[in-house]
Design an enzyme around this catalytic site. Structure first.
Site, PDB file in Angstrom:
ATOM      1  N   GLY A 218       0.828  -1.198   0.000  1.00 29.76           N
ATOM      2  CA  GLY A 218       0.000   0.000   0.000  1.00 29.76           C
ATOM      3  C   GLY A 218       0.861   1.246   0.000  1.00 29.76           C
ATOM      4  O   GLY A 218       0.377   2.353   0.208  1.00 29.76           O
ATOM      5  N   GLY A 261       4.447  -3.728  -4.632  1.00 25.82           N
ATOM      6  CA  GLY A 261       4.534  -3.832  -6.081  1.00 25.82           C
ATOM      7  C   GLY A 261       4.854  -2.452  -6.629  1.00 25.82           C
ATOM      8  O   GLY A 261       5.969  -2.151  -7.070  1.00 25.82           O
ATOM      9  N   ARG A 298      -4.865   2.082 -16.732  1.00 32.33           N
ATOM     10  CA  ARG A 298      -5.065   2.716 -15.416  1.00 32.33           C
ATOM     11  C   ARG A 298      -5.838   4.037 -15.469  1.00 32.33           C
ATOM     12  O   ARG A 298      -6.705   4.257 -14.629  1.00 32.33           O
ATOM     13  CB  ARG A 298      -3.721   2.901 -14.696  1.00 32.33           C
ATOM     14  N   TYR A 302      -8.999   3.417 -13.234  1.00 32.94           N
ATOM     15  CA  TYR A 302      -8.927   3.987 -11.885  1.00 32.94           C
ATOM     16  C   TYR A 302      -8.935   5.517 -11.885  1.00 32.94           C
ATOM     17  O   TYR A 302      -8.822   6.127 -10.832  1.00 32.94           O
ATOM     18  CB  TYR A 302      -7.631   3.566 -11.187  1.00 32.94           C
ATOM     19  N   CYS A 328     -11.150   2.079 -30.718  1.00 36.85           N
ATOM     20  CA  CYS A 328     -12.523   2.538 -30.952  1.00 36.85           C
ATOM     21  C   CYS A 328     -13.338   2.386 -29.679  1.00 36.85           C
ATOM     22  O   CYS A 328     -14.143   1.464 -29.524  1.00 36.85           O
ATOM     23  CB  CYS A 328     -13.130   1.793 -32.125  1.00 36.85           C
ATOM     24  N   GLU A 329     -13.071   3.300 -28.773  1.00 39.14           N
ATOM     25  CA  GLU A 329     -13.640   3.292 -27.438  1.00 39.14           C
ATOM     26  C   GLU A 329     -13.019   4.533 -26.800  1.00 39.14           C
ATOM     27  O   GLU A 329     -11.929   4.922 -27.187  1.00 39.14           O
ATOM     28  CB  GLU A 329     -13.145   2.042 -26.702  1.00 39.14           C
ATOM     29  N   TYR A 356       1.351  -2.193 -12.932  1.00 41.09           N
ATOM     30  CA  TYR A 356      -0.019  -2.378 -13.423  1.00 41.09           C
ATOM     31  C   TYR A 356      -0.253  -1.715 -14.778  1.00 41.09           C
ATOM     32  O   TYR A 356      -1.336  -1.225 -15.051  1.00 41.09           O
ATOM     33  CB  TYR A 356      -1.036  -1.883 -12.375  1.00 41.09           C
TER      34      TYR A 356
END
Ligand SMILES: *Cc1c(COP(=O)(O)O)cnc(C)c1O
Length: 410
Positions: A218, A261, A298, A302, A328-329, A356
């Site tokens: 964390g 991480g 990410r 997020y 295409c998004e 990530y």
């Protein structure tokens, strides 16, 4: 590493490209270990899911790290990278008893986070040492997607279930050798973390044969200027003292484990993309790069901030851009960013792209995943080739039915 070095690597290997700076990973590793140097038996288990390239895992092993894994495949990657099974902890969530038993057979440390599997595993393998993941129900960060210790989280055994947990351990006579927590991805307030640690200490007192306490991770790193980051020096100071006191109380020296991480690899990663199109609309100037959330999810997943710079024209006059991708998004990397003037063909770099980022990449839109490079002792090493069309077809099975009908038409 410098921007010129990034430009050189990209001109040689093409883009989009992930580049990882080994020296930055090593300095983060050393920063953490020196912060906790008062702890006699400290162990860092790198969380493989952040960035799981074999060369990164080997680098971690060389630094002295162990490995935190969440799937049997990550365990296998760790073994392939040369980790001893004893240097690997397996902390899955919601996997089958069968998978846990397979990993236990490899002599990897098992960490169980629910009572159902604990009872089944303990009944069948009472001698196998097992760590228990508790949920201290402490909100560590603001974003509920990356904060996994709170009351509605699917992770860990609730501390309100300790009586039930103790009955299972007693009835099966299983061997509990560690207690674990991982409260979420962002420790912003040391006192909140220390509060969770107290709950872990309280839990630990119920078990007589512990060898280690695992405080998870964390550790937050800064993603932009003036961003909040975990004050690990303060954490080191306060938690070390409390841990040493607890060991005295417990009557034995325990190992202290962390499993970072993001802290180890985030800032080491640089993602280089090229601008295909500069598109002016009535309200916005879009810079469209040769990537999308298929390579870096990410920001869309997020709302994460990744700092973006123009490598090709670093001294250009700053203007405002929305940097978006080519799939295409909606795939916005950053809105309303002040970036040195962008011309089509320029190379942009996204910062903090170690954790990530590649590990969450996909082939959406049937695009190739990027290549990966490790910058090590002044040299660029290709550690993953760019994909090719064969990779897109890989594992697709051609149906007899369509083979025939194609022949008929032909
Ligand atoms: C993902 C994960 C970590 C690493 O978290 P970071 O925020 O990247 O440091 C550690 N432990 C467990 C159990 C995890 O699932």
């Amino acid at each position: 590493m410098t921007n010129n070095e990034l430009l050189d690597i990209a001109s040689e290997l093409g883009n989009p490209l992930y580049v990882y700076d080994a020296a930055k990973i090593a300095s983060q590793y050393q920063r953490l270990t020196s912060t906790f140097s008062r702890i006699g038996d400290l162990r860092i288990n790198y969380a493989a899911k952040a960035l799981s390239n074999l060369s990164i895992l080997k680098l971690m092993r060389q630094l002295g790290s162990g490995l935190d894994t969440v799937s049997i495949q990550e365990v296998q990657l760790g073994l392939a990278a040369g980790f001893e099974p004893q240097a690997i902890i397996y902390t899955p969530n919601g996997v089958s008893l069968k998978e846990i038993e397979e990993v236990a057979k490899m002599e990897v440390q098992i960490n169980i986070d629910n009572l159902s599997l604990l009872e089944q595993f303990g009944t069948r393998h009472p001698k196998t040492p097992v760590c228990i993941r508790i949920n201290p129900h402490v909100m560590a960060g603001g974003n509920s997607n990356i904060s996994v210790g709170h009351i509605d989280s699917k992770f860990g055994i609730s501390i309100h279930q300790i009586p039930h947990l103790l009955r299972i351990v007693e009835n099966t006579a299983m061997n509990i050798n560690g207690i674990h927590m991982h409260t979420g991805s962002d420790i912003l307030d040391i006192d909140v973390f220390l509060h969770a640690a107290e709950i872990l200490f309280d839990t630990a007192k119920h078990f007589k044969n512990l060898e280690f306490l695992d405080f998870g991770s964390g550790f937050k790193v800064p993603y932009q200027q003036n961003d909040i980051e975990t004050n690990i020096e303060e954490l080191g100071e306060k938690l070390s003292k409390r841990f040493i006191d607890f060991c005295k109380e417990y009557g034995r020296d325990l190992q202290l484990i962390f499993e970072p991480g993001k802290f180890l690899v985030s800032q080491a990663g640089h993602f280089v993309t090229q601008v295909n199109v500069v598109k002016q609309t009535t309200s916005t100037v879009f810079a469209q790069v040769d990537s999308g959330f298929n390579h870096l999810i990410r920001p869309m997943l997020y709302g994460s901030y990744h700092h973006i710079e123009n490598l090709s024209n670093p001294k250009g006059k700053e203007r405002f851009y929305s940097v978006v991708g080519y799939i295409c998004e909606t795939d916005t990397f950053g809105s309303n960013r002040k970036i040195a003037e962008i011309t089509e063909g320029d190379l942009l770099v996204f910062r903090n792209c170690g954790a990530y980022c590649f590990s969450m990449a996909s082939n959406y839109n049937s695009r190739y995943r990027p290549a990966e490079v490790l910058w090590h002792e002044g040299k660029a090493h290709l550690i993953r080739k760019r994909e090719t069309f064969e990779d897109i077809l890989h594992n697709q099975v051609e149906m007899e039915y369509f083979k025939e009908s194609t022949e008929q038409k032909a």
